[in-house]
Scaffold this active site. Structure first.
Site, short mmCIF file in Angstrom:
data_model
loop_
_atom_site.label_atom_id
_atom_site.label_comp_id
_atom_site.label_asym_id
_atom_site.label_seq_id
_atom_site.Cartn_x
_atom_site.Cartn_y
_atom_site.Cartn_z
N CYS A 159 3.10 -7.10 5.57
CA CYS A 159 2.23 -6.45 6.55
C CYS A 159 2.11 -7.22 7.86
CB CYS A 159 0.88 -6.14 5.92
SG CYS A 159 1.05 -4.86 4.64
N ASP A 171 -4.95 -7.44 6.47
CA ASP A 171 -5.13 -7.32 5.01
C ASP A 171 -5.70 -8.58 4.34
OD1 ASP A 171 -3.90 -4.98 5.71
OD2 ASP A 171 -2.19 -5.18 4.38
N LYS A 225 -4.97 1.74 6.32
CA LYS A 225 -3.60 2.25 6.30
C LYS A 225 -3.11 2.39 4.87
CE LYS A 225 -2.00 -2.47 6.79
NZ LYS A 225 -1.39 -2.64 5.47
#
Ligand code: VGL
Ligand code: ZN
Length: 216
Positions: free
Chosen positions: A157, A14, A112
């Site tokens: 994450c 990310d 995702k």
């Protein structure tokens, strides 16, 4: 620590403008890691990346729950859910991979969190911890056995990805100076970053600094 060019892979989690200090879900000093990651991308032969990729009415957004504020926790069908500011909107410029990242060695990108009612922190599974993203199969078919994680955020994450990696049998190393965390308050004056480091270390995840990687 030695990098094995055949079986080690760098995982970029990310690294998106939406999580940068001026972004929609700001991570303090999130921009500082971009040059660190670009240096790492020259050291590893292989890399993958993830993108948080939500519909505009995603259930993890505080804005879709009447009377709720960002960073409050609610119960979802699959367990506790922190509510976030709107972020990572699929297709928006802020959800792209950071434009300064050198993607030459990024061989696959996993998106995702695109199901409206299910959040997804981990690169491997959605937050119900059973719906797969497909990354596990890709890594196994390509012969990778150990993942070096960098990116955002250390305590969400990155942590959930590293935790799933060891759970399904990969080696997992978090390169701490190539990550930054959100750091929500948790028990005893500690933060979710301290908590994640402790929990993951007990599960066999290693935490290193990029300087601990052997020179080429
Ligand atoms: C993340 C909160 C919500 C992350 C993504 O990338 O760590 N955190 N969505
Ligand atoms: Zn998200």
């Amino acid at each position: 620590m030695r990098i094995d060019a055949r079986t080690d892979i760098l995982g970029l989690i990310d690294v998106q403008p939406t999580f940068m200090p001026v972004g929609e879900l700001p991570v303090a000093d999130g921009d500082v890691i971009v040059p660190v990651i670009n240096r790492l991308l020259k050291r590893f032969q292989h890399a993958f990346a993830t993108q948080d990729w939500h519909p505009a009415d995603h259930a993890s957004f505080a804005s879709v729950h009447a009377g709720r504020q960002p960073y409050e926790t609610i119960e979802m069908t699959y367990g506790a859910q922190v509510l976030w500011p709107d972020h990572g909107i699929a297709g928006s410029p802020a959800a792209a991979i950071h434009p300064d990242i050198d993607q030459t060695r990024v061989e696959v990108i996993i998106r995702k969190g695109f199901r409206r009612t299910l959040d997804s922190y981990s690169a491997f599974f959605e937050n119900d911890r059973t719906t797969p993203t497909g990354l596990e199969g890709w890594l196994r078919q390509r012969g990778f056995t150990r993942i070096f994680f960098c990116g955002l955020a250390t305590d969400f994450c990155v942590a959930w990805s590293a935790e799933d990696a060891v759970r399904i049998g990969f080696g997992a190393v978090v390169i701490e100076d190539a990550c930054r965390g959100i750091g929500l308050p948790s028990r005893d004056g500690r933060t979710t970053i301290d908590e994640a480091r402790e929990r993951l270390t007990a599960q066999g995840v290693r935490f290193i600094e990029s300087a601990e990687l052997n020179p080429i």
